[in-house]
Structures are given as C-alpha cells and as structure tokens.
Motif scaffolding. Structure first.
Motif, short mmCIF file in Angstrom:
data_model
loop_
_atom_site.label_atom_id
_atom_site.label_comp_id
_atom_site.label_asym_id
_atom_site.label_seq_id
_atom_site.Cartn_x
_atom_site.Cartn_y
_atom_site.Cartn_z
N ALA A 140 0.75 -1.15 0.09
CA ALA A 140 -0.10 0.05 0.16
C ALA A 140 0.77 1.23 -0.07
CB ALA A 140 -0.89 -0.03 1.30
N MET A 141 0.38 2.15 -0.88
CA MET A 141 1.18 3.48 -0.87
C MET A 141 0.46 4.39 -0.31
SD MET A 141 2.51 3.94 -4.43
CE MET A 141 3.81 4.99 -4.73
N SER A 142 -0.84 4.48 -0.36
CA SER A 142 -1.72 5.41 -0.01
C SER A 142 -3.06 4.92 0.63
CB SER A 142 -2.16 6.44 -1.14
OG SER A 142 -2.45 5.67 -2.30
N ILE A 143 -3.86 5.66 1.27
CA ILE A 143 -5.19 5.25 1.77
C ILE A 143 -5.98 6.36 2.13
CG2 ILE A 143 -3.99 5.61 4.25
CD1 ILE A 143 -5.66 2.81 5.06
N THR A 144 -7.27 5.99 1.94
CA THR A 144 -8.49 6.94 2.09
C THR A 144 -9.74 6.22 2.82
OG1 THR A 144 -9.64 8.71 1.32
CG2 THR A 144 -9.33 6.74 -0.16
N MET A 145 -10.37 7.34 3.44
CA MET A 145 -11.66 6.54 4.24
C MET A 145 -12.91 7.03 3.62
SD MET A 145 -12.67 4.68 6.83
CE MET A 145 -11.60 4.18 8.03
N ALA A 146 -13.98 6.30 3.35
CA ALA A 146 -15.20 6.87 3.12
C ALA A 146 -15.85 7.68 4.03
CB ALA A 146 -16.03 5.71 2.74
N ASP A 147 -16.66 8.75 3.82
CA ASP A 147 -17.09 9.41 4.72
C ASP A 147 -18.05 9.05 5.89
OD1 ASP A 147 -16.31 12.09 4.51
OD2 ASP A 147 -18.30 12.81 3.31
N ASP A 148 -18.70 7.83 5.57
CA ASP A 148 -19.45 7.27 6.66
C ASP A 148 -18.68 5.83 7.22
OD1 ASP A 148 -19.68 5.79 4.22
OD2 ASP A 148 -21.80 5.67 4.17
N ASP A 149 -17.42 5.75 6.96
CA ASP A 149 -16.59 4.55 7.30
C ASP A 149 -17.01 3.27 6.78
OD1 ASP A 149 -15.05 6.17 8.94
OD2 ASP A 149 -15.74 5.94 10.95
#
Length: 552
Positions: A140-149
């Motif tokens: 993994a290089m990058s990570i992001t979370m959806a607004d509602d988890d």
C-alpha cells in the motif's frame, strides 16, 4: 525464562539510537502560525501522521528503524500508548488514516500489512486486527476512508486500488483490471458525492468510481502526485507533485491552475540582471527559472532535459542569459521568451562549471571541470574562442570580472585563485591556500579580493602581489559556499553548509546580522542591486528572500 541481553548488545543499541537520533513531530496552531508542542518518541524517520475526526488524538507512524505506531493526546500534548505497527513476518507500515466518524479507530497499511486498530483509552492500549486479502499480495502507498466509514480504499505500488470493509476486515473489490495506474497509486481521496480522486506516480490525476475504477475524468500533471487536499465538499481541490508544483483543480471542468512552484533539486546559482532588483534568475538541475522578486512568481522556465546547469549570468545589456552546462556546452537564451539564441559546443571537456560575462557584452569567460579558463569572443552571429588559459588543476568554482574588463579572478577547488590579465591573456597573480575555494569577490575599489571555501575561513588578499591581508573564521561548521559584496563595499554576505546567512562589516571583519531559515546547505547568495534584498539559494531547492538589514 527471562532473556538476558549482553552488555555489548545493549551498548550497540544505544549507539544506534545515538546515530539515528530521535525525530520530533511538531504541532502547530494553524490560525496563529505558532508552534504548540514538540512530540518526541520515534527513532529516525516518521512515515505518516493522522488527526482523529474531532481533533482529540494524533496518530504517528515510525519509519523502518522505528516500526512503531503511537497515539498522542492533543490536549495533554503527550503519548497515550504505542505498539509495533506491523507483524513480524510482513514489511513496514507506511501509511495511516483515521476513521471519519469515531475517534477510537484508525487503519495502518504498508508492505503486506493492513491493520484496523481500536483505541482502548481506560487501559491505554491499542488493539490491532489484521485484514484479509486472500491471495492478493500488495504494497500500500496511499489510503483514504469513506465519509460514513463504510469502506476504506488503498492505493498500491502495482497501480490498482483495493476496497476494504473496516467492520468485516474483508476485501470488497479491486480494480482496475486492465490499464493499471503507472508507477503506482501514490495519492487517493474519497469524495463526499461518491467516487475517488486518484493520483499516480506518473502524474496522472483521475476521477473514478468503484467497482470498475475506470477514469471518468483525467488530467496529466508535471511530476508524480504526492498529495491531494480537498476544499470543502471537494468542489475544488489542491494537488501537490514531486516536481514541487501545487495545482488548484475545479472539479466540474477538471482543469488545473498552477498556483505555486519552486525548484525540486539543489539550486546551483542565482543572478540579478545589471542595475535592477525587479527580477532574478536561478538554475537547478535541468531548469533555469526567472522570478519576479516582489511577488515570488515564476515568470519564465527554460528546460534542457537530462542536463545539469552549473551557473548562469545575465549579459550587461539584458538581452541574453548565458548558462554553463555539464555536457560541456555554453547555452545562451533570450530572457523574455526563453528562446535558444546560440550554443557553444564542446566549450570544456568535463562540463562547464562557472561562467561570467564582461560589461561590454563582447566576451564570455568560462571555467571547466578540467580546470581550464576559456575566453570567448561573442559577435552578432559568431562565438569564437580567444584563448584557453591552462593553469588550474581542478574544477573552476567561481569567476568574477573587474569593472573595466581588463582583469578577472577565478577560484578553483585545487586550492588556488588566479588573477588573469584579460588584455594580454596571461596570469597576473596566483593565490595559494590549503582549501577548496568555492567563492571569490572583488572589493568595489578592486585593490582587494575576498575568498572563502571549505576551510571555513574568509580571507582578504592584495590584488597587486597576492599577499594575504587577514583571515576571519567564516563559519563554525561546514564550508562557506557563497559570497557577495555591496556596491559600496561596506558590507558583504556569506552562506554555506551551516545553513546560516551572515552579514559582515568589511572593515571591522565582524558579523552584524545572522539569518536562520535554510534547512539545506546554502550554495550561492546575492545582494540585489540597490541593496534592498539578499537572495540565498540552497541544496534543498529553496530560494529565500531576506530584507537587507541596513538602509541603503
């Protein structure tokens, strides 16, 4: 059974800690632009940071030498707890993201590891759960979370995206199946309206949606994308790249606007055109850039791919920028358009390392990596070699010409400075010192020169017979790389490997002012015509403009 650590191993570990050193996390108050606290626990590098959704906690991820994840209380400015970030049989964790709804959950990911962590505040512990990706092995290089988890997304070095469920810890889907993102997904962001912004290591910015992850909108930017920051709902966002560009992009028309840029390699030289402080030119690696002094805007960029520019100078009439390149060529460009005016091929054998022009615009003096100093006659259509002066044994680092164009001085890393007669094209005087000379300046009255270099000493010399007048301690650590003197000769400035800009009184030989701001070695610096500013450039790509401390 308790394991005993041998005293030798303990000493070795202490020594390693001393070598790597502890790195601080600096907490800033954004509104007041003030430092709030320094948080120190990690050894060596700090890979990533993330704030919790209500700004209660900060989580930090240590680099390969440290390998731990630490949760900090922002109110207390202290560590709550820490733990090794990844298991023993997998690689390092390199990226972290907090939940968007809960302050007690965050996720770390890296080489073969994806973990969902729960913070247990009463017991001051963090508990990890490994996520299962089945047969897929990814870094993994990058990570992001959806607004509602509901999901989190991982960008990988192979150029695909993994969609994971934080509750079940299972893989939801992956993509794109074909046409993966070149050089990996280096930045990724979830949008509130659904969909993802994806930045690749090849500089491609894409808007796409799960599960196909095919590009819906895309633009190509300069340099691999390092970060994406949303403004508000994401109707507008900012993109940072490896080549030090910050772009503003409007989501609707998906067009980029360059809002800030600077050099992304060591800056080698800085020059002002004659008699004006309105603009100046710098060179670094393959770029020559012309900047507007007051607004810090880039006015012009000249690029010669795969080459390195070592030095540059404006012709006195302002009609050309003369530049020295490591392929042994001298190139002249028009300062308004960047058009190539002429090239002197094979000017030097081991690259051109220094360059200067005469005030009548008829000659260019160049120095090479092999130590030759060459005088070129510049006509309307022709460039002719007038003389090759072979005295230096090593590369020429700096050239300065006398006002009447009848004499010049060259500094070299062979420990000599030579004063040349430009009429007879012979050596007038030679100065010897146990140092690699990096810079030299004529005093405006031109009966003395000042030099400096790797021995950290600033020396004053008599031009007439080459005798030393006096020596000053120029710096406590590291060489002095750059020097410039005012038009009146009352003060001069130096900068070098101690990262400090120093203003000196010429007659007293004392430091009057010190400028702290560079985080890399200062390579060159200049006082602007009219003594308004000092501009210094450094090996980390920075250009700093200082207010000149004395009223002109």
């Amino acid at each position: 059974m308790n394991e005993k650590i041998s005293p030798e191993a303990e000493v070795a570990e202490l020594e390693l800690d001393a070598v790597i050193g502890f790195n601080d996390i600096i907490l800033w108050d954004y509104k007041k632009r003030e430092l709030i606290a320094r948080l120190s626990l990690h050894k060596g590098k700090i890979e990533a940071l993330a704030f919790s959704p209500n700004d209660l906690y900060l989580v930090s991820l240590g680099g390969p030498d440290d390998g731990s994840v630490v949760v900090w209380s922002i109110a207390q400015r202290d560590a709550i707890c820490g733990s090794p970030a990844a298991g023993l049989n997998v690689g390092n964790a390199t990226t972290v993201v907090f939940s968007r709804c809960r302050d007690e959950m965050f996720i770390t990911a890296g080489n073969g590891t994806i973990r969902v962590w729960e913070l247990d505040l009463p017991n001051r512990k963090i508990w990890p759960t490994e996520c299962q990706t089945g047969q897929m092995k990814r870094i993994a290089m990058s990570i992001t979370m959806a607004d509602d988890d509901s999901f989190f997304y991982l960008g990988t070095t192979t150029g695909d995206i993994l969609k994971m469920n934080p509750r079940t810890k299972l893989l939801a889907d992956t993509g794109p199946v074909k046409d993966k993102y070149s050089l990996g997904v280096s930045a990724i962001k979830c949008l509130k309206m659904g969909g993802l912004l994806v930045g690749s290591g090849a500089g491609l910015l894409v808007f796409c949606k799960s599960p196909s992850y095919k590009p819906i909108k895309k633009i190509q930017l300069q340099g691999g994308i390092t970060s994406i920051a949303l403004r508000g709902e994401g109707h507008q966002f900012f993109v940072g790249t490896e080549e030090s560009h910050i772009y503003r992009v409007n989501f609707t028309d998906f067009k980029e606007t360059l809002i800030a840029t600077c050099h992304f390699e060591a800056v080698q030289d800085i020059v002002f055109p004659f008699g004006t402080a309105e603009l100046f030119a710098t060179c670094a690696k393959k770029d020559i850039r012309v900047w507007h002094t007051l607004s810090n805007r880039e006015l012009l960029r000249i690029t010669v791919p795969n080459m390195t520019c070592h030095g540059l100078d404006f012709m006195r009439d302002g009609k050309s920028i003369i530049s020295a390149w490591d392929d042994g060529k001298i190139r002249a460009f028009a300062p308004e358009t960047g058009r190539l005016m002429y090239v002197i091929n094979s000017a030097h054998r081991i690259g051109v390392t220094a360059i200067a022009t005469t005030s009548d615009c008829k000659r260019v003096i160049s120095g090479g990596g092999e130590g030759e100093v060459r005088v070129w006659q510049i006509g309307c259509q022709t460039q002719k070699l007038e003389e090759a002066l072979k005295e230096h044994k090593s590369s020429v680092s700096c050239i300065r010409v006398k006002k009447n164009n009848e004499e010049c001085v060259t500094a070299s890393t062979d420990g000599t400075c030579i004063i040349w007669d430009l009429v007879r094209l012979r050596r007038n005087q030679m100065i010897l010192a146990n140092t690699l000379f990096q810079c030299v300046c004529y005093h405006p009255e031109e009966f003395q020169i000042i030099t400096s270099g790797t021995d950290r000493k600033i020396a004053y010399w008599e031009v007439f017979d080459g005798s030393v007048i006096r020596e000053l301690e120029g710096s406590l650590s590291g060489s002095v790389n750059g020097m410039d003197i005012t038009q009146e000769g009352v003060h001069f400035v130096t900068g070098g490997s101690d990262h400090l800009v120093k203003v000196w009184d010429y007659n007293e030989g004392e430091v009057t002012h010190v400028g702290v701001g560079h985080s890399g070695n200062i390579t060159r610096l200049r006082i602007s015509p009219g003594n308004q500013y000092i501009i210094s450039v450094s090996a980390d790509g920075a250009i700093l403009r200082w207010k000149y401390p004395f009223a002109s």
